[in-house]
Design an enzyme around this catalytic site. Structure first.
Site, PDB file in Angstrom:
ATOM      1  N   TYR A 157      -5.065  -0.387   8.952  1.00  0.00           N
ATOM      2  CA  TYR A 157      -4.016  -1.016   7.957  1.00  0.00           C
ATOM      3  C   TYR A 157      -3.510  -2.747   7.781  1.00  0.00           C
ATOM      4  O   TYR A 157      -4.102  -3.319   6.484  1.00  0.00           O
ATOM      5  CB  TYR A 157      -3.102  -0.604   8.073  1.00  0.00           C
ATOM      6  CG  TYR A 157      -1.718   0.237   6.754  1.00  0.00           C
ATOM      7  CD1 TYR A 157      -2.863   0.381   6.018  1.00  0.00           C
ATOM      8  CD2 TYR A 157      -0.804  -0.354   7.498  1.00  0.00           C
ATOM      9  CE1 TYR A 157      -1.671   0.480   4.569  1.00  0.00           C
ATOM     10  CE2 TYR A 157       0.027  -0.045   5.773  1.00  0.00           C
ATOM     11  CZ  TYR A 157      -0.372   0.145   5.169  1.00  0.00           C
ATOM     12  OH  TYR A 157       0.320   1.185   3.393  1.00  0.00           O
ATOM     13  N   GLY A 213      -1.215  10.091  -4.925  1.00  0.00           N
ATOM     14  CA  GLY A 213      -0.479   9.615  -4.126  1.00  0.00           C
ATOM     15  C   GLY A 213       0.608   9.623  -4.046  1.00  0.00           C
ATOM     16  O   GLY A 213       1.261  10.535  -5.035  1.00  0.00           O
ATOM     17  N   PHE A 214       1.821  10.144  -2.937  1.00  0.00           N
ATOM     18  CA  PHE A 214       2.754   9.924  -2.903  1.00  0.00           C
ATOM     19  C   PHE A 214       4.183   8.330  -4.265  1.00  0.00           C
ATOM     20  O   PHE A 214       4.349   8.888  -5.100  1.00  0.00           O
ATOM     21  CB  PHE A 214       3.261   9.212  -1.904  1.00  0.00           C
ATOM     22  CG  PHE A 214       5.127   9.120  -1.040  1.00  0.00           C
ATOM     23  CD1 PHE A 214       5.970   9.998  -2.375  1.00  0.00           C
ATOM     24  CD2 PHE A 214       5.407   8.151  -0.593  1.00  0.00           C
ATOM     25  CE1 PHE A 214       7.293   9.622  -1.855  1.00  0.00           C
ATOM     26  CE2 PHE A 214       6.687   7.424  -0.824  1.00  0.00           C
ATOM     27  CZ  PHE A 214       7.440   8.532  -1.319  1.00  0.00           C
TER      28      PHE A 214
END
Ligand code: UDP
Length: 311
Positions: free
Chosen positions: A143, A10-11
């Site tokens: 989330y 991922g980032f």
């Protein structure tokens, strides 16, 4: 050290893998690529100290490691709105599976939590001791609440099994490798400014955020992983230079030389009004503070977007 980085494609995860390899550690990255991208690990995939496993963190995994870092979760509001159940499972079952790996190995466990723990905060700046103001049923709750669960189960494992855990709460972070379509404000505004399109400001743009450049964040994560002082702690990591979204839009217009207009659009439900980390704990425990200014960081991201037209 042998380090397992969940979400390593991922980032933020891919930047962390690079840093660990630079320090000479062995890195196993697991990622199901739901928001990660193999292009992010293109530069390290042939490194003999690096290994990639295509797997969902919610599934059991057996590995011999010294450190487990859990960064596997969609993190942008439009990603977790698109993948709400996957997000909840990565942060609940996924955290459990990775805690089990850490427990069986006697490994240190780092949980990448989030400023979203604070919800729409009634206190500013947000200190780690603040319990937050989260809507448990709103569109962001998949989330927020799953990250809160992840913190709770991490703290439970620390108490039950004397696991060496560190919980970091990551505030808005930006840098190269953010996906163009991930919907967060920095990539949106940069793309819009470069294309001469209107910058989409949600609400009246008076809501605030504090933006941290990814290299600063990774330095903080690195210190949180290795410092004894961090064990058992919950630590905010981010930049404390707070600004409104309208100020950010102006800054990006200046840096790109864009004459784009501002297009006001409705504010998403439960969008936090303010966000700014209190960094005193990071400062005293990790001797860490962000160094890269917003302007320098934005310039680097603009250059990256311009040099990677297909990304
Ligand atoms: N935002 C905006 N325009 C966009 C994308 C986001 O005005 O094109 C706003 C969003 O409503 C929020 C802030 O920018 O107030 C930061 O949003 P982002 O999605 O980057 O992350 P968040 O901090 O909400 O997780």
């Amino acid at each position: 050290m042998r380090v397992l980085v969940a979400g390593g494609a991922g980032f933020i995860g891919s930047h962390l893998c690079e840093r660990l390899l630079l320090e000479g550690h062995q890195v196993t990255c697991i990622d199901n690529l739901c928001t990660g991208d193999l292009n992010n690990i293109e530069g390290i995939k042939r490194n003999s100290l690096f290994r990639f496993i295509l797997q969902d963190v919610a599934l059991p995994i057996s590995l011999e490691v010294d450190v487990v870092a859990h960064l596997a979760s969609p993190a942008s509001p439009i990603d977790y709105a698109r993948l709400p159940v996957e997000t909840m499972l990565a942060n609940s079952l996924g955290t459990y599976q990775l805690l089990e790996v850490a427990r069986k190995n006697g490994a240190r466990f780092l949980m990448a939590s989030t400023s979203e723990i604070y919800g729409d905060p009634l206190e500013a700046p947000q200190q780690e001791s603040y319990f937050g103001n989260v809507n448990p049923n709103g569109p962001r709750s998949c989330y927020d609440e799953s990250k809160r669960f992840a913190e709770a189960i991490t703290s439970t494992y620390r108490r039950m099994y004397e696991l060496e855990s560190v919980i970091i709460r990551i505030f808005n972070t930006f840098g190269p490798r953010m996906r163009r379509e991930d919907g967060r404000v920095v990539p949106n505004f940069i793309q819009q400014a470069l294309a001469g399109e209107s910058l989409t400001v949600y609400g009246d743009g008076s809501q605030t955020r504090s933006f941290c450049y990814v290299d600063d964040l990774v330095e903080g994560i690195w210190r949180a992983l290795i410092r004894e002082e961090a064990v058992g702690q919950v630590i905010n990591l981010g930049n404390d230079a707070e600004m409104t979204i309208l100020e950010l839009a102006d800054e990006i217009k200046k840096i790109t030389g864009s004459e784009s207009e501002i297009a006001f659009q409705p504010l998403p439900e439960d969008d936090p009004r303010r966000r700014r980390p209190d960094l005193s704990k990071a400062n005293s425990l990790l001797s860490w503070q962000p160094k890269v200014s917003l302007q320098d960081g934005l310039k680097r991201v603009v250059e990256w977007f311009m040099s990677e037209p297909g990304n």
